[in-house]
Design an enzyme around this catalytic site. Structure first.
Site, mmCIF file in Angstrom:
data_model
loop_
_atom_site.group_PDB
_atom_site.id
_atom_site.type_symbol
_atom_site.label_atom_id
_atom_site.label_comp_id
_atom_site.label_asym_id
_atom_site.label_seq_id
_atom_site.Cartn_x
_atom_site.Cartn_y
_atom_site.Cartn_z
ATOM 1 N N THR B 148 4.504 33.445 41.866
ATOM 2 C CA THR B 148 4.195 32.533 40.757
ATOM 3 C C THR B 148 3.635 32.987 39.542
ATOM 4 O OG1 THR B 148 1.980 31.954 41.982
ATOM 5 C CG2 THR B 148 3.716 30.544 42.512
ATOM 6 N N THR B 181 -3.009 30.264 45.630
ATOM 7 C CA THR B 181 -2.335 30.172 46.879
ATOM 8 C C THR B 181 -1.691 31.408 47.410
ATOM 9 O OG1 THR B 181 -1.663 27.906 46.702
ATOM 10 C CG2 THR B 181 -0.221 29.225 47.965
#
Lengths: 385, 385
Positions: B148, B181
Site C-alpha cells: 500500500t 495493516t
C-alpha cells in the site's frame, strides 16, 4: 484579573533571565488571608519533578501561603542539587514573606534535566524580585510569567453571590496524562476549610483538566493549586462553589486546548450511551491518543474507520458493529457501517465535534483533544534547541 | 523468492484495478502440498475487518490451501455486503483451485469503510486472473501486489538442512497494536503438523512482529499466515525451525520498520535489567508510543527527559531516580540525573539505539519503533484523499 480577581491575593510576574527571550519567567502568588487554606492535585507520573516532590509534602497540612512558579526549566531529574534548588526557593520566599517554608508551594516548567547553579541563582533572585513587586493588580503579569510555548496567557474569573474565583493556567496539557506541563493556580475569597477546598478541587479537575488529552503524554511537572483567602467573609453553598470552580477549570481547559502546541483543530469527543462513565472516558481517550485519527482530522478527512479502529482496542462494553459515529453533525457511521458520504462533512472549522454513540447504556463523557499536525512535530522536535 | 522459495508453493500478483495507479493489487499464494498445514495470528483489535472474521474461522481446522490478499481496500466496516464479498472471494478461489472454501484465507488492506459492488467485482475478477497466472516463480509479483504505502516489497528467506522458509510482508505495522495493516505470508516445505506450526508461529511473532510498534495504532486487518507444504520431506528439529522462523519474522519486521510511513529514524529500544520480560516490554512500549520523544528524535534531539517521563507512566518495577539511559552509545542519564552532555550524542544516522537500564532484575526486551515526522503527519492526513 486571574489570580488577583478574588480578594486577599497579591501576585507578580518578573523576568529573571531564565528565558533567553528576556520575557517574564517567574511568578509569585501570595494569599493575604485571613484564611490560608490550600489544596492541590499533581501529575500521576511516577517520574516527578523536584517541585512536585516538594509541593506534595508542603500541601499535606492544607495550608498554603504562597506559590512560586518559574518557566524556563522544569527542574526535573536534576538530582539532589535540583531538589535543594526547590527547597531554597521555598525558603527564600518564606523568609521574605515571613511565613513557614513548608507553606510555600513551588512549580516549574521547561526542559527536563536542566537546573545548574546559574538556573538556581536566577530562580532565587527572581523570587525576591517578584515578591518586591507583589500587588493586588499583579495577576496579569503572573499569568504571563508562567508561559512556555503558550501563544497567549490563560485566565478565567467567575463571580457568584459575594465571592469570586479566579485562575491562571499555562501549557497545553492535563493532569493524567498531560503534555507540555500544565500549571494552574486558582484563588478564591470564599470561606472554605481545607477538606472542602480539596473535595471541590478534585471534583472540578476530574471533569475538566483530567479530560483534556492533547497528545497522550504525561508531564513530570503538572500541578493545579487552589488557594482560599476567605476575604469575602461569605461561606458558599458547597454545590454552588463546586459548580463555579468547575466552570473556571473548564474555561481554562478550553483555553489550553485552543492553544495546544501546533494544533489546527480543537476536537471535542463526546461518548454517549456508554455502560459506565469509566467506559465512556476510556473510549474517548483511545480516540484522543490515536495518531492516525488525529492526522486525518488535520487533513480535514472524516476518517471514521480510524475511530472504530481506535475504540476497538479498549475493554469498554460495546459491539463494534453496533456503534454510530457523528462528525460535525453528520452521521458518517451507523451500526458499524457507512452512512453519509465523507463529502457531507465539513472539517474546515477549528472546532471539531465527534460523537461516538455506543448504544449500550446511559453514561456519557467528553474528552478534549487536538489534531496531529506538521507544526506539532516541528515544535516538539525543535523544543530544546 | 519470498513465498515461492520453499518447495510446494505457487503464487501470483496481478493488477485488478483496485489501485488507482494501475499497479498490482491482488495476490494469491497456493500450497501444492503434500501437506496442507496452516497457522495464523490475527489483530487483537475488537474492531475486526471481514477478512479477519472469515480467516479466523477458516484456520480453525489447521488446514490452509490458499491465501488471497488484496490491497486497495480493507473491507472493514462494510456491513454484511462486505462479509459476503470476503466469502465469495474464498468461494471463487476454491472453485478454481478445486479445494474447499473453508481452506482459503482472505486478507485485505486499504481504506476502512469502502467495499461496494465495484470493489467486489474487481476482487473476484482479480482472484481469477491471479489463479490463472500461478507459478513457482510468482513470489516476487505477489509481494508487490500487497503493497500500500510501502515504498518497496519485503521478502525474506532462510534455508536450513534440507528445508526452507520464505516470506513476504507489507505495511509498517504490527499485530497488537499495529498501523497501516501488516499482512504477512510465510511458507515452508519443512514437515510440521498444525500444532507444531501454530506453536512455532506464535513463538516467532511474539518476539518479532509483536514488538514492532511504529505508532501505537492497531489495525483492524493485521494477519500473519504460515503455510506448510512438507515438500522437502524433512522433519526439522523443533527448536531449529522455531529459530529459523523467528529469523524470517525478525528480518521482515526490520524491513517493515525501515519503511514505516514517513519515518526518518529506525529506533531500537532495548530495555535491560527489568524485573520481568513483561515489565521490559511495557517500559519499551511506553517510549515507543510517546509522541514527544518521537518528535525529539526526528529533530536529532537526545531528549532523555522525555524517556523518563514516558516510562514514569508505567506500572513496571523500577525507581525513576535509579535508571540509566544510553543513546547511540552515550550515557546521557545516570541514576535519573544528567550524565554526558547532549552534544555528545549523534542522532543523525537513521539507526537509533536507545538503552534503558532499569537496574532491578535480569529480564530484557527490545521494541522497534520510528520517529514522528512531518512526513508521517502528511502521509496519514492525505491517506484517503
Amino acid at each position: 484579573m486571574s489570580v488577583t480577581a478574588a480578594q486577599g491575593f497579591e501576585a507578580a510576574g518578573v523576568a529573571s533571565g531564565l528565558k533567553s527571550t528576556g520575557k517574564k519567567d517567574l511568578a509569585v502568588v501570595v494569599n493575604r488571608g485571613p484564611l490560608k487554606v490550600g489544596a492541590a492535585v499533581f501529575t500521576s507520573n511516577r517520574a516527578k519533578a523536584n517541585p512536585i516532590i516538594w509541593s506534595q509534602q508542603a500541601i499535606a497540612d492544607g495550608v498554603v501561603e504562597a506559590v512560586v512558579l518559574n518557566s524556563g526549566g522544569a527542574n526535573c531529574f536534576t538530582g539532589s542539587f535540583g531538589f535543594q534548588t526547590t527547597h531554597q526557593t521555598a525558603e527564600k520566599a518564606a523568609e521574605l514573606l515571613e511565613v513557614s517554608p513548608g507553606d510555600v508551594l513551588v512549580c516549574s516548567t521547561g526542559l527536563i534535566g536542566t537546573g545548574d547553579e546559574v538556573f538556581r541563582g536566577k530562580v532565587l533572585d527572581g523570587t525576591a524580585a517578584a515578591i518586591a513587586e507583589l500587588s493586588a493588580e499583579g495577576g496579569a503579569a503572573a499569568s504571563l510569567a508562567i508561559m512556555t510555548t503558550d501563544s497567549k496567557p490563560k485566565r478565567a474569573v467567575v463571580t457568584d453571590s459575594g465571592w469570586t474565583i479566579g485562575g491562571m493556567a499555562k501549557g497545553a496539557g492535563m493532569l493524567a496524562p498531560g503534555l507540555a506541563t500544565m500549571l494552574v493556580v486558582i484563588t478564591t475569597d470564599a470561606v472554605l476549610d481545607s477538606a472542602e477546598a480539596d473535595a471541590a478541587l478534585r471534583r472540578a479537575t476530574g471533569v475538566s483538566f483530567d479530560r483534556l488529552d492533547s497528545d497522550g503524554c504525561m508531564s513530570t511537572n503538572d500541578q493545579v493549586t487552589l488557594m482560599v483567602s476567605g476575604a469575602s467573609g461569605v461561606r458558599p453553598d458547597p454545590d454552588a462553589f463546586a459548580q463555579a470552580l468547575t466552570a473556571v477549570c473548564a474555561d481554562l481547559a478550553r483555553q489550553l486546548q485552543g492553544d495546544a502546541e501546533g494544533a489546527s483543530h480543537d476536537i471535542t469527543i463526546e461518548v454517549t450511551h456508554a455502560a459506565s462513565e469509566a467506559d465512556a472516558v476510556e473510549v474517548g481517550r483511545s480516540v484522543a491518543r490515536n495518531n492516525l485519527f488525529k492526522a486525518a482530522i488535520f487533513g480535514n478527512d472524516p476518517n471514521w474507520g480510524r475511530v472504530l479502529a481506535a475504540i476497538g482496542t479498549t475493554a469498554a462494553a460495546f459491539d463494534p458493529y453496533d456503534v454510530d459515529v457523528w462528525m460535525n453533525g453528520v452521521r458518517v457511521c451507523t451500526a458499524g457501517g457507512p452512512d453519509a458520504p465523507r463529502e457531507a462533512v465539513d472539517l474546515t472549522p477549528r472546532a471539531t465535534h465527534l460523537i461516538i454513540d455506543l448504544r449500550v447504556g446511559e453514561a456519557t463523557a467528553t474528552i478534549l483533544t487536538n489534531d496531529l499536525t506538521h507544526d506539532y512535530v516541528h515544535e516538539n522536535s525543535a523544543y530544546s534547541s
